[in-house]
Design an enzyme around this catalytic site. Structure first.
Site, mmCIF file in Angstrom:
data_model
loop_
_atom_site.group_PDB
_atom_site.id
_atom_site.type_symbol
_atom_site.label_atom_id
_atom_site.label_comp_id
_atom_site.label_asym_id
_atom_site.label_seq_id
_atom_site.Cartn_x
_atom_site.Cartn_y
_atom_site.Cartn_z
ATOM 1 N N GLU A 63 -5.146 10.117 6.811
ATOM 2 C CA GLU A 63 -6.278 10.240 5.906
ATOM 3 C C GLU A 63 -7.423 11.003 6.570
ATOM 4 O OE1 GLU A 63 -6.930 6.624 3.797
ATOM 5 O OE2 GLU A 63 -9.068 6.965 3.589
ATOM 6 N N ARG B 34 -7.319 4.370 -1.147
ATOM 7 C CA ARG B 34 -5.947 4.875 -1.195
ATOM 8 C C ARG B 34 -5.226 4.580 -2.509
ATOM 9 N NH1 ARG B 34 -4.239 3.285 5.040
ATOM 10 N NH2 ARG B 34 -5.316 5.051 5.957
ATOM 11 N N LEU C 108 3.855 9.935 7.780
ATOM 12 C CA LEU C 108 2.438 9.879 7.422
ATOM 13 C C LEU C 108 1.665 11.169 7.722
ATOM 14 C CD1 LEU C 108 0.249 7.915 6.391
ATOM 15 C CD2 LEU C 108 -0.240 7.390 8.772
ATOM 16 N N ARG D 110 -6.096 -1.988 1.047
ATOM 17 C CA ARG D 110 -6.776 -1.875 2.335
ATOM 18 C C ARG D 110 -7.453 -0.523 2.461
ATOM 19 N NH1 ARG D 110 -5.479 0.450 7.210
ATOM 20 N NH2 ARG D 110 -3.312 0.896 6.666
ATOM 21 N N GLN E 271 0.825 -1.204 0.000
ATOM 22 C CA GLN E 271 0.000 0.000 0.000
ATOM 23 C C GLN E 271 0.862 1.258 0.000
ATOM 24 O OE1 GLN E 271 -2.998 1.127 3.273
ATOM 25 N NE2 GLN E 271 -4.167 0.996 1.368
ATOM 26 N N HIS F 64 3.413 2.404 2.979
ATOM 27 C CA HIS F 64 2.711 2.478 4.250
ATOM 28 C C HIS F 64 2.351 1.131 4.850
ATOM 29 C CE1 HIS F 64 0.232 4.181 7.334
ATOM 30 N NE2 HIS F 64 -0.870 3.658 6.869
#
Lengths: 248, 599
Positions: free
Chosen positions: B253, B311, B250, B411, B234, B376
């Protein structure tokens, strides 16, 4: 054009050690942890330091930078190198040294094991109802990332080494989180007074000053806990009743 | 052979993130002797970095949410490659696990009615992420840590396992070293739960810490377990880009969940470009900026903004914008949430405010962030039985990020925090049930001797390369050719580099004593990293289509035939094989749920 910074990193173990000097290339935004890791990767792979998230979320990379306890990942090189472009990096002092920047913080984990856990009421499996206003109080304390910087500046632990008598600010915060948890039903006042030794704190607020999560450790956690204990054990009327009835 | 201490448990748990801790809780509650091994201090595992929330269809937000909608969203997000039974278990039990967590003491943000507040997230039809500001992972790991500690397992902190020991096809234990002293430890155990997390450190720019070298999955593979969907890495759409020291860290989101807008350097809100809307999401998202703006206040009558696509889709869109020359100064795009107002942003995204202000010099309550995709999460991993999390090796179980199957090809945000709760518990229960009826297997001494040779080799050598050099070269190779855009040519080039590095990795050197020596640790880690990188690249080469996180520009469309197959990696006699195997059939009652999506 690339600039450099001089790192004076403590190298050694429980038997002794000294500062060693390393020169590393800097780049925009570089934090002290980046510079220490650059030494690890390019100059000496055996340099010991702890780190994980590099985003001030895990509390692993505590060190004393120019004598001030801080997170290495949250301290910018440019902010601390000064005109001499030199930074001193030492391990936190309150706990026994293992090697280089790594100290033995296991005492903290042993303390954590002794704290009576949350005791929620039985709701028969129904969802719990809590008000945001009540939750906010406990949430401040639950922000703690267990970097132990508060423990390392606490005079009771650092200067007097009374780890036998006082749990330190980190665990006052934990006890406050339990005390102010909307669902907890357990009374821990006797525990606070005896085992945890809340009375030892003399409110210098040093712990609060170094907290990277900006938890108001002394004002919002320790002082209210002291008041709980004072209310229970040092209220003159209650003291008299205790004396008359012979109850503790 | 050097002497070592031997320690015995009924169940040994490798990893103390959410999955490992939840498994340990189950083992302790079953009354068995439980040991937990973790590479860092307790409470520092990767779970602590999760920000946005834990997805579970509690339905607290006056929306018609239930596990069926969550099921459909997860399968759609995973581009139909998920194990349907795992998704069914997951979406049903996520609800119980979140409520259980609250009884353990977690303090989630509340609705006005006093229930757990839920926020919108990419690919979720309704507000479904149970959260605590933007530090949900910390809340989760600390709650599980406290609960586990209260049940009294033995925790071996800063201990690294480097070999799973198998005797006659059954797990016998694990061998490794204590980081602080460097001395060897042998754990004998009736069952082992691998909950060791992912492997983002194979790439140059990642949100992952040093720990994410994939030891657990690599050891399981070597022990005889299957890995699946390894090509599915991912790439989170929003990693920090500037300054360079923060590259890859990060950006949750939740920024987009709270209304964050993506713009390219020209100021276009590019997610509204129809080329970025996949067919299976047609009609489910706002088509004008006005509708997206209304959605902030009125979620019932407006559709979500397209920034909340899954994503994989958003990452690809950002990648294409930058490649087309519409990127920012540092080669990314802008993410802006300042229109929500400073007070709101500070309340909902406190950690992001802090992170950008202190480390990036950006006040996100007033100005946009610069972002670019970052490595990630690993959707693929150890293949497990959905009911018990058992692997192909008797007595070996796996849960959390190191396990595969639940998330398919992509995911959804928020699904990992509940994944670790649901399957952490199932793995703990599964391992406990197994351990209750199993004898302790004999220790294969030859394997212990062999492992000691591998571990001590780098310290015995007079000369040799530093493992950091190899890790750097591997990261460059993976970043160049196994990232978002993949081709046969690039992947083949990458594989050749990996095989060359594998040879060199047998001759790396570490200096200094064994006490807390990161260079020595890295000398072993690099072999795990190379093994899993090989699995990723071989799987990506095998899947000749584009699906989810796998984007092959030489095979740009989804191929229905590949949609029926998972790529499985196995090791036999030291050789890696890659085989497509049929995806488990979706049960009729689940197919019905998927068909409702068309209405």
């Amino acid at each position: 054009m690339s600039e450099t910074v001089r790192l004076r990193i403590f190298r050694g173990d429980a038997s002794g050690g000294e500062e060693k000097e390393y020169e590393v290339q800097t780049y925009p935004g570089m934090v002290v942890l980046d510079s220490v890791r650059q030494v690890q990767e390019q100059q000496d792979g055996s340099l010991a330091c702890r780190w994980n998230c590099k985003a001030a979320k895990c509390g692993s990379c505590s060190a004393e930078i120019n004598g001030v306890p801080r997170l290495m990942c949250k301290t910018r090189v440019e902010d601390v190198c000064g005109p001499t472009r030199t930074i001193r990096v030492h391990p936190i002092k309150t706990f026994p040294l293992i090697k280089d920047l790594v100290t033995d913080v296991s005492w903290n984990y042993r303390i954590a094991e002794t704290i009576p856990p949350l005791q929620p009421p039985d709701t028969g499996g129904k969802p719990l109802v809590m008000d945001q206003a009540d939750v906010t109080r406990a949430q401040e304390f639950r922000k703690c990332i267990e970097c132990f910087l508060c423990q390392t500046v606490c005079h009771v632990l650092r200067d007097h080494n009374r780890k036998d008598a006082y749990y330190g600010p980190r665990y006052m915060v934990k006890l406050a989180a339990l005390d102010m948890h909307p669902l907890d039903t357990l009374r821990r006042r006797e525990f606070l007074r005896n085992e945890a030794g809340v009375g030892y704190c003399n409110i210098t607020r040093c712990c609060q000053d170094v907290c990277p999560e900006e938890i108001r450790i002394t004002d919002n956690a320790i002082i209210p806990l002291k008041e709980r204990v004072a209310d229970e054990y040092y209220d003159p009327v209650k003291m008299l009743i205790r004396r008359l009835t012979g109850r503790k | 052979m050097e002497p070592y201490e031997t320690i015995e448990y009924d169940v040994l748990v490798l990893g103390a993130g959410g999955a490992g801790l939840r498994a340990a809780i189950s083992v302790c509650e079953a009354g068995l002797r439980c040991g937990i091994v973790c590479k860092s201090l307790l409470g520092k595992a990767h779970t602590v970095m999760a920000e946005g929330g834990a997805a579970a269809a509690l339905g607290n937000m006056h929306e018609p949410d239930d596990w069926r909608v969550h099921f459909r969203d997860t399968i759609l997000g995973g581009a139909y490659l998920n194990n349907p039974r795992m998704v069914e278990i997951f979406t049903k039990e996520a609800i119980d696990r979140v409520l259980e967590l609250e009884r353990y003491g977690a303090v989630f943000d509340r609705t006005p009615e006093g229930l757990i507040a839920q926020r919108p997230f990419g690919g979720h039809t309704y507000r479904r992420l149970n959260h605590v500001g933007d530090r949900t992972g910390l809340e989760l790991i600390r709650t599980l840590q406290d609960k586990a500690v209260s049940l009294g397992p033995t925790v071996h902190m800063e201990t690294t396992i480097t070999r799973l020991l198998v005797h006659d096809g059954r797990i016998a234990g694990a061998f490794g070293y204590e980081r602080v002293s460097g001395r060897f430890l042998l754990f004998r155990s009736r069952a082992i739960v691998v909950a060791s997390g992912g492997w983002g450190r194979m790439y140059r720019f990642t949100s992952n810490s040093w720990e994410s070298t994939g030891d657990g999955a690599a050891m399981a593979l070597e022990a005889g377990a299957d890995l699946i969907d390894m090509e599915m890495m991912q790439f989170h759409p929003t990693g920090m880009l500037w300054p360079p020291s923060m590259r890859g860290i990060l950006v949750t989101e939740a920024v987009r969940g709270e209304g964050g807008i993506l713009r390219n350097a020209r100021g276009d809100r590019f997610m509204f470009d129809p080329v970025y809307m996949p067919a299976r999401y047609q009609g489910k998202f706002a088509e004008t900026e006005e509708e997206a703006a209304r959605w902030l206040e009125d979620k019932a009558n407006n559709r979500r903004p397209p920034e909340l696509l899954p994503r994989d889709e958003v990452s690809r869109a950002i990648y294409k914008e930058v490649k087309a020359g519409r990127g920012t100064e540092h080669g990314g795009v802008y993410l802006d949430v300042s229109h929500r107002g400073a007070a709101y942003v500070r309340r909902k995204l406190p950690a992001m405010c802090d992170q950008f202000l202190h480390l990036g010099g950006v006040d996100i309550t007033r100005e946009p962030m610069e972002v670019y995709p970052t490595v990630h999460y690993t959707m693929g991993g150890i293949r497990v039985d959905p009911e018990t999390c058992a692997t192909a090796v008797s007595g070996l179980f796996a849960a959390g990020e190191c396990a595969g199957g639940l998330h398919g090809a992509n995911r959804l945000g928020g699904n990992s925090l509940t994944d670790i709760l649901v399957f952490g518990k199932r793995a703990g229960d599964g391992a406990s049930a197994y351990a209750g009826g199993a004898e302790m297997a004999a220790v294969p001494i030859g394997a212990v001797e062999d492992e000691q040779r591998i571990l001590l080799g780098p310290l015995d050598r007079e000369d040799g390369e530093s493992p950091a050099t190899l890790a750097g070269e591997l990261q460059e190779a993976m970043q160049a050719d196994a990232m978002i855009e993949r081709t046969e040519e690039g992947l083949s080039r990458c594989l050749a580099r990996i095989l060359e590095l594998k040879e060199r990795s047998k001759r790396v050197r570490a200096v200094g004593p064994r006490t807390y020596n990161p260079g020595w640790h890295a000398a072993r880690d690099i072999r795990f990293q190379l093994l899993l990188s090989e699995a990723i690249v071989r799987s990506a080469l095998a899947r000749k289509e584009s699906r989810g996180a796998q984007w092959r520009t030489d095979y740009p469309s989804m191929d229905p035939e590949w949609g029926k197959r998972n790529v499985v990696v196995r090791m036999q006699n030291g050789e890696m094989s890659v085989t497509p195997v049929p995806l488990p059939e979706m049960a009729p009652h689940l197919k019905e749920i998927m068909e409702e999506a068309g209405r």
